[in-house]
Design a protein around this motif. Structure first.
Motif, PDB file in Angstrom:
ATOM      1  N   ARG A 100       0.833  -1.218   0.000  1.00  0.00           N
ATOM      2  CA  ARG A 100       0.000   0.000   0.000  1.00  0.00           C
ATOM      3  C   ARG A 100       0.857   1.253   0.000  1.00  0.00           C
ATOM      4  O   ARG A 100       0.536   2.247  -0.671  1.00  0.00           O
ATOM      5  N   GLN A 101       1.970   1.226   0.750  1.00  0.00           N
ATOM      6  CA  GLN A 101       2.865   2.377   0.782  1.00  0.00           C
ATOM      7  C   GLN A 101       3.520   2.598  -0.579  1.00  0.00           C
ATOM      8  O   GLN A 101       3.645   3.733  -1.049  1.00  0.00           O
ATOM      9  N   ASP A 102       3.920   1.502  -1.224  1.00  0.00           N
ATOM     10  CA  ASP A 102       4.505   1.626  -2.566  1.00  0.00           C
ATOM     11  C   ASP A 102       3.504   2.199  -3.564  1.00  0.00           C
ATOM     12  O   ASP A 102       3.853   3.041  -4.407  1.00  0.00           O
ATOM     13  N   ILE A 103       2.257   1.748  -3.465  1.00  0.00           N
ATOM     14  CA  ILE A 103       1.225   2.280  -4.361  1.00  0.00           C
ATOM     15  C   ILE A 103       1.012   3.771  -4.120  1.00  0.00           C
ATOM     16  O   ILE A 103       0.886   4.561  -5.070  1.00  0.00           O
ATOM     17  N   ALA A 104       0.985   4.166  -2.832  1.00  0.00           N
ATOM     18  CA  ALA A 104       0.803   5.581  -2.516  1.00  0.00           C
ATOM     19  C   ALA A 104       1.961   6.422  -3.053  1.00  0.00           C
ATOM     20  O   ALA A 104       1.748   7.523  -3.585  1.00  0.00           O
ATOM     21  N   ASN A 105       3.190   5.910  -2.940  1.00  0.00           N
ATOM     22  CA  ASN A 105       4.343   6.656  -3.453  1.00  0.00           C
ATOM     23  C   ASN A 105       4.284   6.793  -4.971  1.00  0.00           C
ATOM     24  O   ASN A 105       4.579   7.860  -5.533  1.00  0.00           O
ATOM     25  N   GLU A 106       3.903   5.719  -5.642  1.00  0.00           N
ATOM     26  CA  GLU A 106       3.809   5.771  -7.103  1.00  0.00           C
ATOM     27  C   GLU A 106       2.711   6.724  -7.557  1.00  0.00           C
ATOM     28  O   GLU A 106       2.873   7.461  -8.532  1.00  0.00           O
ATOM     29  N   GLU A 107       1.591   6.713  -6.864  1.00  0.00           N
ATOM     30  CA  GLU A 107       0.508   7.631  -7.230  1.00  0.00           C
ATOM     31  C   GLU A 107       0.905   9.081  -6.994  1.00  0.00           C
ATOM     32  O   GLU A 107       0.562   9.970  -7.791  1.00  0.00           O
ATOM     33  N   ALA A 108       1.664   9.349  -5.888  1.00  0.00           N
ATOM     34  CA  ALA A 108       2.127  10.715  -5.634  1.00  0.00           C
ATOM     35  C   ALA A 108       3.096  11.176  -6.718  1.00  0.00           C
ATOM     36  O   ALA A 108       3.029  12.321  -7.193  1.00  0.00           O
ATOM     37  N   ALA A 109       3.997  10.274  -7.131  1.00  0.00           N
ATOM     38  CA  ALA A 109       4.934  10.626  -8.197  1.00  0.00           C
ATOM     39  C   ALA A 109       4.198  10.872  -9.511  1.00  0.00           C
ATOM     40  O   ALA A 109       4.547  11.772 -10.285  1.00  0.00           O
ATOM     41  N   GLN A 110       3.180  10.073  -9.773  1.00  0.00           N
ATOM     42  CA  GLN A 110       2.405  10.266 -11.001  1.00  0.00           C
ATOM     43  C   GLN A 110       1.707  11.627 -10.999  1.00  0.00           C
ATOM     44  O   GLN A 110       1.673  12.329 -12.029  1.00  0.00           O
ATOM     45  N   ARG A 111       1.150  12.030  -9.856  1.00  0.00           N
ATOM     46  CA  ARG A 111       0.493  13.334  -9.776  1.00  0.00           C
ATOM     47  C   ARG A 111       1.490  14.462  -9.992  1.00  0.00           C
ATOM     48  O   ARG A 111       1.185  15.467 -10.661  1.00  0.00           O
ATOM     49  N   ASP A 112       2.702  14.326  -9.427  1.00  0.00           N
ATOM     50  CA  ASP A 112       3.720  15.364  -9.600  1.00  0.00           C
ATOM     51  C   ASP A 112       4.125  15.489 -11.060  1.00  0.00           C
ATOM     52  O   ASP A 112       4.338  16.600 -11.575  1.00  0.00           O
ATOM     53  N   LEU A 113       4.225  14.353 -11.737  1.00  0.00           N
ATOM     54  CA  LEU A 113       4.623  14.393 -13.142  1.00  0.00           C
ATOM     55  C   LEU A 113       3.510  14.972 -14.021  1.00  0.00           C
ATOM     56  O   LEU A 113       3.789  15.673 -15.002  1.00  0.00           O
ATOM     57  N   GLN A 114       2.271  14.703 -13.678  1.00  0.00           N
ATOM     58  CA  GLN A 114       1.163  15.197 -14.492  1.00  0.00           C
ATOM     59  C   GLN A 114       0.813  16.647 -14.207  1.00  0.00           C
ATOM     60  O   GLN A 114       0.147  17.288 -15.019  1.00  0.00           O
ATOM     61  N   SER A 115       1.267  17.155 -13.046  1.00  0.00           N
ATOM     62  CA  SER A 115       0.927  18.540 -12.706  1.00  0.00           C
ATOM     63  C   SER A 115       1.661  19.548 -13.573  1.00  0.00           C
ATOM     64  O   SER A 115       1.210  20.677 -13.739  1.00  0.00           O
ATOM     65  N   GLY A 116       2.821  19.147 -14.125  1.00  0.00           N
ATOM     66  CA  GLY A 116       3.578  20.041 -14.996  1.00  0.00           C
ATOM     67  C   GLY A 116       4.502  20.978 -14.244  1.00  0.00           C
ATOM     68  O   GLY A 116       5.276  21.707 -14.866  1.00  0.00           O
ATOM     69  N   ALA A 117       4.420  21.015 -12.929  1.00  0.00           N
ATOM     70  CA  ALA A 117       5.267  21.905 -12.143  1.00  0.00           C
ATOM     71  C   ALA A 117       6.608  21.232 -11.896  1.00  0.00           C
ATOM     72  O   ALA A 117       6.717  20.342 -11.051  1.00  0.00           O
ATOM     73  N   ASP A 118       7.604  21.659 -12.637  1.00  0.00           N
ATOM     74  CA  ASP A 118       8.966  21.131 -12.507  1.00  0.00           C
ATOM     75  C   ASP A 118       8.956  19.604 -12.675  1.00  0.00           C
ATOM     76  O   ASP A 118       9.585  18.876 -11.904  1.00  0.00           O
ATOM     77  N   SER A 119       8.208  19.121 -13.661  1.00  0.00           N
ATOM     78  CA  SER A 119       8.067  17.682 -13.861  1.00  0.00           C
ATOM     79  C   SER A 119       9.383  17.024 -14.246  1.00  0.00           C
ATOM     80  O   SER A 119       9.620  15.866 -13.925  1.00  0.00           O
ATOM     81  N   ARG A 120      10.248  17.777 -14.927  1.00  0.00           N
ATOM     82  CA  ARG A 120      11.529  17.197 -15.335  1.00  0.00           C
ATOM     83  C   ARG A 120      12.384  16.861 -14.114  1.00  0.00           C
ATOM     84  O   ARG A 120      13.018  15.803 -14.060  1.00  0.00           O
ATOM     85  N   LYS A 121      12.385  17.727 -13.128  1.00  0.00           N
ATOM     86  CA  LYS A 121      13.165  17.486 -11.913  1.00  0.00           C
ATOM     87  C   LYS A 121      12.593  16.294 -11.144  1.00  0.00           C
ATOM     88  O   LYS A 121      13.340  15.454 -10.632  1.00  0.00           O
ATOM     89  N   VAL A 122      11.256  16.222 -11.068  1.00  0.00           N
ATOM     90  CA  VAL A 122      10.616  15.108 -10.373  1.00  0.00           C
ATOM     91  C   VAL A 122      10.947  13.793 -11.060  1.00  0.00           C
ATOM     92  O   VAL A 122      11.240  12.788 -10.416  1.00  0.00           O
ATOM     93  N   ALA A 123      10.913  13.798 -12.397  1.00  0.00           N
ATOM     94  CA  ALA A 123      11.223  12.576 -13.134  1.00  0.00           C
ATOM     95  C   ALA A 123      12.664  12.147 -12.914  1.00  0.00           C
ATOM     96  O   ALA A 123      12.954  10.952 -12.765  1.00  0.00           O
ATOM     97  N   GLN A 124      13.580  13.115 -12.853  1.00  0.00           N
ATOM     98  CA  GLN A 124      14.979  12.786 -12.621  1.00  0.00           C
ATOM     99  C   GLN A 124      15.190  12.209 -11.221  1.00  0.00           C
ATOM    100  O   GLN A 124      15.912  11.226 -11.044  1.00  0.00           O
ATOM    101  N   GLU A 125      14.537  12.793 -10.224  1.00  0.00           N
ATOM    102  CA  GLU A 125      14.664  12.281  -8.860  1.00  0.00           C
ATOM    103  C   GLU A 125      14.073  10.880  -8.747  1.00  0.00           C
ATOM    104  O   GLU A 125      14.633  10.018  -8.067  1.00  0.00           O
ATOM    105  N   LYS A 126      12.948  10.699  -9.425  1.00  0.00           N
ATOM    106  CA  LYS A 126      12.325   9.376  -9.388  1.00  0.00           C
ATOM    107  C   LYS A 126      13.210   8.344 -10.068  1.00  0.00           C
ATOM    108  O   LYS A 126      13.352   7.212  -9.574  1.00  0.00           O
ATOM    109  N   ALA A 127      13.831   8.691 -11.156  1.00  0.00           N
ATOM    110  CA  ALA A 127      14.714   7.760 -11.861  1.00  0.00           C
ATOM    111  C   ALA A 127      15.936   7.425 -11.019  1.00  0.00           C
ATOM    112  O   ALA A 127      16.371   6.268 -10.975  1.00  0.00           O
ATOM    113  N   ASN A 128      16.486   8.422 -10.333  1.00  0.00           N
ATOM    114  CA  ASN A 128      17.658   8.177  -9.484  1.00  0.00           C
ATOM    115  C   ASN A 128      17.311   7.253  -8.307  1.00  0.00           C
ATOM    116  O   ASN A 128      18.087   6.352  -7.959  1.00  0.00           O
ATOM    117  N   ALA A 129      16.152   7.483  -7.711  1.00  0.00           N
ATOM    118  CA  ALA A 129      15.734   6.629  -6.595  1.00  0.00           C
ATOM    119  C   ALA A 129      15.513   5.201  -7.070  1.00  0.00           C
ATOM    120  O   ALA A 129      15.896   4.235  -6.390  1.00  0.00           O
TER     121      ALA A 129
END
Length: 270
Positions: A100-129
């Motif tokens: 459940r925690q993994d699902i919540a983290n993935e959904e939060a990352a998906q919302r950050d990427l879809q919001s358009g606010a600094d999505s490139r930075k979020v994607a890079q952090e997610k890829a590094n993690a």
């Protein structure tokens, strides 16, 4: 008068002759002989009664087999103690919480990427993690975190490679994220072999005591090792005569690493 014979003195021959003279003697009917030809004929052309009995026997046999299988499946948990069932439930709850925690983290990352606010930075952090997680799972980097240290003392040299493999599999089932056995990092390609007193890992011999260092949720890992029929029960059996010591720690460090091998057959799907 003395010349008169009483009825009791009449001979059996005279009695039988008087009323049954000329009667035909009857013999009981004999059962028909069961020959191989008759049996073969019954098999080729069974009667309705025989066909009905065959169907009934077939259904009865199927029902008995099904009942035995159901009973065998139920016996897997029916014979367990209450403490063992509680351990299984705790492990399932811990795994469900992590998922459940993994699902919540993935959904939060998906919302950050879809919001358009600094999505490139979020994607890079997610890829590094994600890269760091994969490096830990692949065993290419050192790892640290809470966990346990299992020490198997084998004075009689009766521990086999299968027992060590079972211990590693039990740790994985309990949520282990990194495993080390006597300084060898355990990954997907790691294999154990050898008979009693001659345990090997990846073809190299292992010398007792066998020290298994595991990173993961300490309580779940310890319960997985102490589960009835698990590592402790198997190794400390009278026919083995070994001893298992389990140390729970807030911080465990695994420094051993492995080099990834280039796959020969598997290719990524484009």
């Amino acid at each position: 008068m003395p010349d008169e014979a009483s009825p009791e003195e009449t001979s059996p021959e005279e009695t039988n002759t008087g009323g049954t003279a000329g009667a035909a003697t009857t013999t009981p009917p004999t059962a028909p002989r069961l020959t191989w030809r008759r049996m073969l004929s019954d098999l080729v052309r069974p009667s309705r009664a025989q066909a009905f009995m065959a169907i009934v026997l077939c259904l009865l046999t199927t029902a008995i087999i099904w009942q035995v299988r159901v009973r065998s499946a139920d016996d897997t948990y029916a014979g367990m103690r209450r403490a063992d069932l509680v351990q299984i439930l705790d492990q399932l709850n811990a795994n469900a919480t992590k998922l459940r925690q993994d699902i919540a983290n993935e959904e939060a990352a998906q919302r950050d990427l879809q919001s358009g606010a600094d999505s490139r930075k979020v994607a890079q952090e997610k890829a590094n993690a994600r890269l760091k997680e994969l490096q830990v799972l692949a065993g290419t980097v050192a790892a640290t975190g809470p966990g346990i240290v299992i020490t198997v003392v084998d004075p009689e040299h009766q521990v086999t490679g299968d027992m060590v493999l079972d211990a590693v599999e039990e740790m994985r089932d309990a949520g282990a994220e990194a495993v080390d056995v006597n300084g060898v990092r355990v990954v997907a390609q790691t294999w154990f072999g050898g008979s009693a007193g001659a345990v090997t890992v990846n073809g190299a011999p292992l010398q007792p005591p066998y020290v298994i260092t595991v990173i993961g949720e300490p309580h779940a890992l310890e319960e997985g090792a102490r589960f009835r029929g698990g590592l402790v029960s198997q190794v400390q059996a009278p026919q083995v005569g070994a001893r298992v010591d389990i140390s729970t720690r807030d911080s465990v460090e695994i420094t051993s690493t492995t080099q990834p091998k280039q796959p020969r057959f598997a290719q990524p799907t484009r």
